[in-house]
Design a protein around this motif. Structure first.
Motif, PDB file in Angstrom:
ATOM      1  N   MET A 106       0.700  -1.216   0.147  1.00 38.92           N
ATOM      2  CA  MET A 106      -0.038   0.111  -0.039  1.00 38.92           C
ATOM      3  C   MET A 106       0.763   1.814   0.039  1.00 38.92           C
ATOM      4  O   MET A 106       1.016   1.719   0.825  1.00 38.92           O
ATOM      5  N   GLY A 107       1.753   1.302  -1.349  1.00 40.36           N
ATOM      6  CA  GLY A 107       3.250   1.918  -1.006  1.00 40.36           C
ATOM      7  C   GLY A 107       3.861   1.474  -0.712  1.00 40.36           C
ATOM      8  O   GLY A 107       4.051   0.831   0.803  1.00 40.36           O
ATOM      9  N   SER A 108       4.557   2.348  -0.972  1.00 40.39           N
ATOM     10  CA  SER A 108       6.095   1.594  -0.204  1.00 40.39           C
ATOM     11  C   SER A 108       7.187   2.231   0.866  1.00 40.39           C
ATOM     12  O   SER A 108       6.831   1.538   1.834  1.00 40.39           O
ATOM     13  N   GLN A 109       5.465   3.508   1.747  1.00 37.75           N
ATOM     14  CA  GLN A 109       5.661   4.243   3.026  1.00 37.75           C
ATOM     15  C   GLN A 109       5.209   2.515   3.714  1.00 37.75           C
ATOM     16  O   GLN A 109       5.474   2.677   4.831  1.00 37.75           O
ATOM     17  N   ASP A 110       4.185   1.901   3.300  1.00 40.16           N
ATOM     18  CA  ASP A 110       3.729   0.390   3.907  1.00 40.16           C
ATOM     19  C   ASP A 110       4.996  -0.684   4.589  1.00 40.16           C
ATOM     20  O   ASP A 110       4.730  -0.562   5.167  1.00 40.16           O
ATOM     21  N   GLY A 111       5.721  -1.297   3.118  1.00 37.01           N
ATOM     22  CA  GLY A 111       6.531  -1.663   3.640  1.00 37.01           C
ATOM     23  C   GLY A 111       8.185  -1.623   4.421  1.00 37.01           C
ATOM     24  O   GLY A 111       9.040  -1.125   4.832  1.00 37.01           O
ATOM     25  N   LEU A 112       7.791  -0.070   4.120  1.00 38.05           N
ATOM     26  CA  LEU A 112       9.297   0.830   5.034  1.00 38.05           C
ATOM     27  C   LEU A 112       8.920   0.468   6.621  1.00 38.05           C
ATOM     28  O   LEU A 112       9.922   0.316   7.356  1.00 38.05           O
ATOM     29  N   SER A 113       7.606   0.425   6.579  1.00 32.10           N
ATOM     30  CA  SER A 113       7.060   0.868   7.823  1.00 32.10           C
ATOM     31  C   SER A 113       7.375  -0.734   8.759  1.00 32.10           C
ATOM     32  O   SER A 113       7.460  -0.997   9.936  1.00 32.10           O
ATOM     33  N   HIS A 114       6.520  -1.228   8.272  1.00 27.82           N
ATOM     34  CA  HIS A 114       6.600  -2.417   8.342  1.00 27.82           C
ATOM     35  C   HIS A 114       8.186  -3.865   8.228  1.00 27.82           C
ATOM     36  O   HIS A 114       8.225  -5.078   8.869  1.00 27.82           O
ATOM     37  N   LEU A 115       9.001  -3.240   7.147  1.00 24.54           N
ATOM     38  CA  LEU A 115      10.369  -4.271   6.616  1.00 24.54           C
ATOM     39  C   LEU A 115      10.978  -4.320   8.617  1.00 24.54           C
ATOM     40  O   LEU A 115      11.265  -5.488   8.590  1.00 24.54           O
ATOM     41  N   ALA A 116      11.304  -3.682   8.861  1.00 19.47           N
ATOM     42  CA  ALA A 116      11.756  -4.035  10.418  1.00 19.47           C
ATOM     43  C   ALA A 116      11.574  -4.743  11.642  1.00 19.47           C
ATOM     44  O   ALA A 116      11.784  -5.962  11.518  1.00 19.47           O
ATOM     45  N   MET A 117       9.800  -4.997  11.745  1.00 15.46           N
ATOM     46  CA  MET A 117       9.493  -5.826  12.188  1.00 15.46           C
ATOM     47  C   MET A 117       9.492  -7.515  11.615  1.00 15.46           C
ATOM     48  O   MET A 117       9.235  -7.980  12.194  1.00 15.46           O
ATOM     49  N   ALA A 118       9.175  -6.873  10.118  1.00 15.82           N
ATOM     50  CA  ALA A 118       9.327  -8.454   9.916  1.00 15.82           C
ATOM     51  C   ALA A 118      11.060  -9.405   9.484  1.00 15.82           C
ATOM     52  O   ALA A 118      10.894 -10.523   9.583  1.00 15.82           O
ATOM     53  N   VAL A 119      11.379  -8.938   8.723  1.00 20.65           N
ATOM     54  CA  VAL A 119      13.380  -9.227   9.261  1.00 20.65           C
ATOM     55  C   VAL A 119      14.032  -9.017  10.700  1.00 20.65           C
ATOM     56  O   VAL A 119      14.499  -9.621  10.755  1.00 20.65           O
ATOM     57  N   CYS A 120      13.867  -8.770  11.265  1.00 18.72           N
ATOM     58  CA  CYS A 120      14.486  -8.121  12.618  1.00 18.72           C
ATOM     59  C   CYS A 120      13.853  -8.556  14.148  1.00 18.72           C
ATOM     60  O   CYS A 120      12.594  -9.219  14.414  1.00 18.72           O
ATOM     61  N   ASN A 121      14.132  -8.343  14.898  1.00 20.60           N
ATOM     62  CA  ASN A 121      13.783  -9.076  16.458  1.00 20.60           C
ATOM     63  C   ASN A 121      14.412  -7.819  17.502  1.00 20.60           C
ATOM     64  O   ASN A 121      15.261  -6.836  17.090  1.00 20.60           O
ATOM     65  N   PRO A 122      13.891  -7.422  18.394  1.00 20.21           N
ATOM     66  CA  PRO A 122      13.574  -6.469  18.614  1.00 20.21           C
ATOM     67  C   PRO A 122      15.378  -6.342  19.853  1.00 20.21           C
ATOM     68  O   PRO A 122      15.903  -7.374  19.781  1.00 20.21           O
ATOM     69  N   GLY A 123      16.036  -5.263  19.782  1.00 14.45           N
ATOM     70  CA  GLY A 123      17.322  -5.199  20.205  1.00 14.45           C
ATOM     71  C   GLY A 123      18.383  -5.713  19.028  1.00 14.45           C
ATOM     72  O   GLY A 123      19.910  -5.084  19.072  1.00 14.45           O
ATOM     73  N   ASP A 124      17.743  -5.993  17.870  1.00 12.70           N
ATOM     74  CA  ASP A 124      18.850  -6.139  16.161  1.00 12.70           C
ATOM     75  C   ASP A 124      19.181  -4.427  16.829  1.00 12.70           C
ATOM     76  O   ASP A 124      18.710  -3.285  16.645  1.00 12.70           O
ATOM     77  N   THR A 125      20.040  -3.950  15.739  1.00 16.59           N
ATOM     78  CA  THR A 125      19.961  -2.951  14.869  1.00 16.59           C
ATOM     79  C   THR A 125      20.895  -3.382  13.095  1.00 16.59           C
ATOM     80  O   THR A 125      20.623  -3.961  12.482  1.00 16.59           O
ATOM     81  N   ALA A 126      20.082  -2.040  13.205  1.00 14.71           N
ATOM     82  CA  ALA A 126      19.622  -0.993  11.724  1.00 14.71           C
ATOM     83  C   ALA A 126      20.078   0.160  11.539  1.00 14.71           C
ATOM     84  O   ALA A 126      20.967   0.524  12.286  1.00 14.71           O
ATOM     85  N   VAL A 127      20.977  -0.302  10.066  1.00 12.03           N
ATOM     86  CA  VAL A 127      21.631   1.339   9.292  1.00 12.03           C
ATOM     87  C   VAL A 127      20.748   1.695   8.446  1.00 12.03           C
ATOM     88  O   VAL A 127      20.312   1.641   7.535  1.00 12.03           O
ATOM     89  N   VAL A 128      20.869   3.523   9.028  1.00  9.83           N
ATOM     90  CA  VAL A 128      19.377   3.829   8.367  1.00  9.83           C
ATOM     91  C   VAL A 128      20.537   5.462   7.765  1.00  9.83           C
ATOM     92  O   VAL A 128      21.414   5.591   8.641  1.00  9.83           O
ATOM     93  N   PRO A 129      20.247   6.325   6.756  1.00  8.35           N
ATOM     94  CA  PRO A 129      20.791   7.718   6.545  1.00  8.35           C
ATOM     95  C   PRO A 129      20.770   8.744   7.202  1.00  8.35           C
ATOM     96  O   PRO A 129      19.606   9.132   8.304  1.00  8.35           O
ATOM     97  N   ASN A 130      21.683   9.843   7.868  1.00  5.40           N
ATOM     98  CA  ASN A 130      21.525  10.964   8.214  1.00  5.40           C
ATOM     99  C   ASN A 130      21.653  12.053   7.023  1.00  5.40           C
ATOM    100  O   ASN A 130      23.093  12.369   7.798  1.00  5.40           O
ATOM    101  N   PRO A 131      21.196  12.955   6.902  1.00  3.63           N
ATOM    102  CA  PRO A 131      19.800  13.150   7.077  1.00  3.63           C
ATOM    103  C   PRO A 131      19.184  11.963   5.895  1.00  3.63           C
ATOM    104  O   PRO A 131      19.202  11.331   4.885  1.00  3.63           O
ATOM    105  N   GLY A 132      17.348  11.836   6.486  1.00  2.00           N
ATOM    106  CA  GLY A 132      16.951  10.172   5.216  1.00  2.00           C
ATOM    107  C   GLY A 132      15.343  11.120   5.259  1.00  2.00           C
ATOM    108  O   GLY A 132      15.609  11.380   6.698  1.00  2.00           O
TER     109      GLY A 132
END
Ligand SMILES: *Cc1c(COP(=O)(O)O)cnc(C)c1O
Length: 405
Positions: A106-132
């Motif tokens: 439902m727009g890529s926002q849908d996926g961008l907002s849910h992907l971390a929940m789908a592929v990570c566990n709480p406490g995992d680390t992910a890298v994102v840009p600043n600014p982003g």
């Protein structure tokens, strides 16, 4: 009676930046004061989809049998068409299996907002840009994933300095999310960058997530690249696509994730529990849009934004604010102008003060760069989402604002 509990989760406090709410507040103030506001703040295309896309949507919507729940991964017809489009646009190397390597969103926002929940566990680390783009880090907060921020700076052409990243960060990262052409910094990535990311992903075992919302908005012959064009991408990478910018379908809410089957499958599985997919009529309209794109019948959206870019950047320069022409996207990422007066509060000019005063005095809305992260300070983001005349008017007003007239 016992005290009522709080019905506002702590996570909400970590969602995005409050600056967008502040800008909305200034906008309301400016409108209340009777200013005719030229809104170059929001990144929503001002053009409609083509008539054939709108017709397909209307015709499908009129059919009585189109109102059952769709499937959450999207119709096979849409997924096949998206796969065709990917191959047409990025070449044979980017071929994907419409059964396993794509999920409709439902727009890529849908996926961008849910992907971390789908592929990570709480406490995992992910890298994102600043600014982003704000949802990148907000999604990590929702999933209780630790964010490592990768600074994007002008001296590196707003590409991350990959050699400066401590090895420890690559080791810890479950995924690394970057998007080129980039919002807000407008930069375009090159072949070296993609190849390097694939190599790093393989070396450290992380997933490389590429956000390609502006694939059709490259200027001057610039053809934004897909990570899928590169050898081995599907082993370690996924990529978000959106019909919002490429086909002016932002309000329809349709996009897709393609690439590595395990990661795509994880998002598909999560989404099957959250929503029942994109309205079938919207998927049918999306098919028409992708077909039109492939037929060459439609003028690519990039043309319009390139013309606006040239006109606006030249008008700004004539007003004394010289900004480099972006190579892609519908934004200008502008270093702060040389202000010829002092801020009314006696402080120093910064992104926030400039954006606020520009809106309240000149009636031109832009987004202060720090809304996208600390590294955005010193810039404002200007969206080219009004017609030529309004853009020229905005440039004139900005000129008077800079001079303090
Ligand atoms: C606009 C945009 C999106 C697309 O959002 P949709 O949900 O597909 O409308 C994704 N990423 C970036 C960087 C954007 O600017």
């Amino acid at each position: 009676m016992t005290a009522l509990k709080s019905w506002r989760s702590d996570k909400l406090g970590h969602l995005g930046s409050s600056i967008f709410a502040e800008v909305a507040q200034w906008k309301a103030e400016a409108a209340d004061a009777g200013l005719d506001v030229i809104d170059l703040g929001i990144g929503s295309p001002d053009q409609p989809p083509t008539e054939s896309v709108r017709r397909a949507l209307a015709e499908a919507a009129l059919k009585p049998d189109r109102y059952a729940y769709p499937s959450s991964q999207g119709s096979i017809a849409f997924r096949k068409k998206a796969a065709d489009w990917i191959r047409w646009r990025f070449g044979e190397a980017a071929a994907i299996d419409p059964e396993t390597e794509i999920v409709t969103l439902m727009g890529s926002q849908d996926g961008l907002s849910h992907l971390a929940m789908a592929v990570c566990n709480p406490g995992d680390t992910a890298v994102v840009p600043n600014p982003g783009y704000p949802i990148y880090s907000a999604a990590l907060a929702l999933a209780e994933v630790e964010a490592e921020l990768l600074p994007l700076r002008a001296e590196n052409g707003f590409l991350p300095d990959l050699d400066a990243v401590p090895e420890q960060v690559w080791r810890k990262a479950k995924f690394v999310l970057l998007g080129y052409p980039a919002n807000p910094v407008t930069a375009v990535a090159n072949e070296t960058f993609f190849k390097r990311m694939i190599t790093l992903a393989k070396q450290y075992g992380f997933l490389f997530v590429h956000d390609l919302a502006y694939s059709e908005m490259g200027f001057g012959g610039e053809r934004p690249m897909s990570v899928l064009q590169f050898e081995g991408a599907k082993e370690v990478a996924v990529e978000f696509h959106s019909l919002s910018k490429s086909f002016n379908m932002a309000g329809c809410r349709i996009g897709f994730l393609v690439g590595n089957a395990e990661a795509v499958g994880a998002l598909r599985e999560l989404k099957a529990n959250i929503d029942y997919g994109v309205f079938g009529a919207v998927q049918e309209a999306g098919i028409v849009a992708l077909e039109e794109g492939m037929s060459g019948a439609m003028e690519p959206v990039g043309k319009l934004y390139e013309r606006r870019r040239n006109l606006f950047i030249e008008a700004l320069a004539a007003e004394g604010w010289k900004v480099e022409k972006p190579k892609a996207t519908m934004f200008v990422w502008a270093p702060l102008p040389d202000m010829q007066w002092s801020p009314p509060d006696g402080g120093q000019w910064d992104s926030r003060r400039i954006a606020r005063e520009m809106l309240l005095r000149a009636g031109v809305a832009v987004i202060p760069g720090d809304a996208f992260g600390s590294e955005g300070e010193g810039y404002v983001r200007i969206a080219l989402v009004e017609d030529d005349e309004r853009l020229l008017e905005a440039a004139r007003r900005i000129g008077r604002f800079i001079r303090g007239e």
